[in-house]
Motif scaffolding. Structure first.
Motif, PDB file in Angstrom:
ATOM      1  N   LEU A  18       0.983  -1.138  -0.052  1.00  9.83           N
ATOM      2  CA  LEU A  18       0.030   0.107   0.031  1.00  9.83           C
ATOM      3  C   LEU A  18       0.791   1.166  -0.032  1.00  9.83           C
ATOM      4  O   LEU A  18       1.475   1.403   0.831  1.00  9.83           O
ATOM      5  N   ARG A  19       0.924   2.128  -1.172  1.00  3.94           N
ATOM      6  CA  ARG A  19       1.790   3.173  -1.108  1.00  3.94           C
ATOM      7  C   ARG A  19       0.956   4.245  -0.942  1.00  3.94           C
ATOM      8  O   ARG A  19       1.752   5.346  -0.772  1.00  3.94           O
ATOM      9  N   ASP A  20      -0.323   4.588  -1.084  1.00  3.72           N
ATOM     10  CA  ASP A  20      -1.145   5.657  -0.750  1.00  3.72           C
ATOM     11  C   ASP A  20      -2.095   5.162   0.250  1.00  3.72           C
ATOM     12  O   ASP A  20      -2.731   4.068   0.113  1.00  3.72           O
ATOM     13  N   ILE A  21      -2.591   5.959   1.124  1.00  2.00           N
ATOM     14  CA  ILE A  21      -3.830   5.491   2.061  1.00  2.00           C
ATOM     15  C   ILE A  21      -4.638   6.699   2.010  1.00  2.00           C
ATOM     16  O   ILE A  21      -4.449   8.007   2.050  1.00  2.00           O
ATOM     17  N   GLY A  22      -5.684   6.143   1.646  1.00  2.00           N
ATOM     18  CA  GLY A  22      -6.935   7.350   1.653  1.00  2.00           C
ATOM     19  C   GLY A  22      -7.631   7.863   3.321  1.00  2.00           C
ATOM     20  O   GLY A  22      -7.815   6.898   3.807  1.00  2.00           O
ATOM     21  N   ILE A  23      -7.657   9.278   3.186  1.00  2.00           N
ATOM     22  CA  ILE A  23      -7.997   9.671   4.512  1.00  2.00           C
ATOM     23  C   ILE A  23      -9.034  10.862   4.321  1.00  2.00           C
ATOM     24  O   ILE A  23      -9.154  11.147   3.191  1.00  2.00           O
ATOM     25  N   GLU A  24      -9.576  11.210   5.513  1.00  2.00           N
ATOM     26  CA  GLU A  24     -10.769  12.205   5.538  1.00  2.00           C
ATOM     27  C   GLU A  24     -10.479  13.256   6.730  1.00  2.00           C
ATOM     28  O   GLU A  24     -10.219  12.525   7.713  1.00  2.00           O
ATOM     29  N   CYS A  25      -9.891  14.371   6.369  1.00  2.00           N
ATOM     30  CA  CYS A  25      -9.812  15.249   7.491  1.00  2.00           C
ATOM     31  C   CYS A  25     -10.095  16.604   7.342  1.00  2.00           C
ATOM     32  O   CYS A  25     -10.020  16.969   6.043  1.00  2.00           O
ATOM     33  N   LEU A  26      -9.975  17.554   8.030  1.00  2.00           N
ATOM     34  CA  LEU A  26      -9.819  19.147   7.847  1.00  2.00           C
ATOM     35  C   LEU A  26      -8.570  19.499   6.864  1.00  2.00           C
ATOM     36  O   LEU A  26      -7.609  18.796   7.350  1.00  2.00           O
ATOM     37  N   PRO A  27      -8.579  20.330   6.041  1.00  2.00           N
ATOM     38  CA  PRO A  27      -7.386  20.861   5.334  1.00  2.00           C
ATOM     39  C   PRO A  27      -6.143  20.940   6.376  1.00  2.00           C
ATOM     40  O   PRO A  27      -5.013  20.721   5.896  1.00  2.00           O
ATOM     41  N   LYS A  28      -6.501  21.594   7.341  1.00  2.00           N
ATOM     42  CA  LYS A  28      -5.316  21.892   8.233  1.00  2.00           C
ATOM     43  C   LYS A  28      -4.547  20.577   8.791  1.00  2.00           C
ATOM     44  O   LYS A  28      -3.499  20.837   9.531  1.00  2.00           O
ATOM     45  N   ASN A  29      -5.395  19.481   8.687  1.00  2.00           N
ATOM     46  CA  ASN A  29      -4.736  18.314   9.616  1.00  2.00           C
ATOM     47  C   ASN A  29      -4.164  17.280   8.746  1.00  2.00           C
ATOM     48  O   ASN A  29      -3.814  16.339   8.976  1.00  2.00           O
ATOM     49  N   ILE A  30      -4.143  17.585   7.152  1.00  2.00           N
ATOM     50  CA  ILE A  30      -3.693  16.762   6.182  1.00  2.00           C
ATOM     51  C   ILE A  30      -2.062  16.556   6.478  1.00  2.00           C
ATOM     52  O   ILE A  30      -1.404  17.456   6.404  1.00  2.00           O
ATOM     53  N   PRO A  31      -1.839  15.292   6.578  1.00  2.00           N
ATOM     54  CA  PRO A  31      -0.221  15.357   6.837  1.00  2.00           C
ATOM     55  C   PRO A  31       0.397  15.071   5.330  1.00  2.00           C
ATOM     56  O   PRO A  31      -0.068  14.753   4.429  1.00  2.00           O
ATOM     57  N   SER A  32       1.759  15.456   5.328  1.00  2.00           N
ATOM     58  CA  SER A  32       2.362  15.346   3.873  1.00  2.00           C
ATOM     59  C   SER A  32       2.547  13.939   3.485  1.00  2.00           C
ATOM     60  O   SER A  32       2.698  13.470   2.492  1.00  2.00           O
ATOM     61  N   GLU A  33       2.775  13.049   4.660  1.00  2.00           N
ATOM     62  CA  GLU A  33       3.008  11.672   4.300  1.00  2.00           C
ATOM     63  C   GLU A  33       2.687  10.935   5.682  1.00  2.00           C
ATOM     64  O   GLU A  33       2.592  11.672   6.719  1.00  2.00           O
ATOM     65  N   ILE A  34       2.575   9.600   5.482  1.00  2.00           N
ATOM     66  CA  ILE A  34       2.453   8.579   6.640  1.00  2.00           C
ATOM     67  C   ILE A  34       3.858   7.920   6.517  1.00  2.00           C
ATOM     68  O   ILE A  34       4.234   7.259   5.616  1.00  2.00           O
TER      69      ILE A  34
END
Length: 192
Positions: free
Chosen positions: A126-142
């Motif tokens: 898994l090279r990308d993970i789908g998430i949902e959050c407020l724009p201010k909480n978006i991490p640049s990577e996991i």
């Protein structure tokens, strides 16, 4: 959440000939869209795109200065020339800072798995993970630390240390990475 500012200029010209002329002048054609909003065509300076690409541009808030407005947005799609790699077009999505947004976040592995030292192979599923959050909480990577993985071990989406402000959209049982032994080469008939 990091933000980046770009000055954009409204464009009326559309079509292949018009956008080709824009690119010759060092401008990149782009669009801005959002839910319930009219799409807007504009251009941005090629130098701004180059500076943006020097950063991790995925999932950062880009403040577009367009027609006297500052519009928070994220990049949704970048079209590049297949041969040269030059950026041909960028699609931006207007984001509402107070509303959750769905994005794909890249998964980066860090560390060295002990299982590799005994002949194992790291399989990154898994090279990308789908998430949902407020724009201010978006991490640049996991980041996923694999430094404790031995042969036969795996890390699942459910094992990720994710903040409460983020909702994971992928199945929690999905394997992100595992360490396996390579298949034996040259099996004899009695082994089959």
């Amino acid at each position: 959440m990091e933000t980046y500012s770009i000055v954009a200029e409204k464009r009326e010209e559309t079509g292949k000939s018009a956008v080709r002329k824009l690119r010759v002048r060092g401008l990149i054609p782009a669009n801005l869209y959002g839910t319930g909003e009219k799409n807007r065509n504009f251009t941005i300076q090629q130098k701004d795109v180059i500076r943006l690409f020097a950063k991790e541009y995925e999932n950062i808030i880009i403040e577009l200065s367009l027609e006297g407005e500052t519009i928070p947005s994220i990049i949704k799609e970048i079209r590049k020339d297949v041969l040269t790699g030059k950026v041909l077009h960028i699609d931006f999505q207007h984001v509402q800072m107070g509303k959750p947004i769905k994005v794909q976040i890249p998964v980066h592995l860090k560390g060295v798995a002990p299982g590799v030292k005994v002949g194992g192979i790291v399989e990154h599923f898994l090279r990308d993970i789908g998430i949902e959050c407020l724009p201010k909480n978006i991490p640049s990577e996991i980041s996923v630390d694999i430094s404790a993985l031995n042969h036969g071990d795996a890390i699942h989406v459910s094992d990720l240390p994710i903040s409460e402000e983020i909702r994971i959209l992928d199945s929690l049982q999905t394997v992100i990475v595992s360490v396996v032994l390579p298949a034996k080469a040259g099996k004899t008939e009695t082994e089959v």
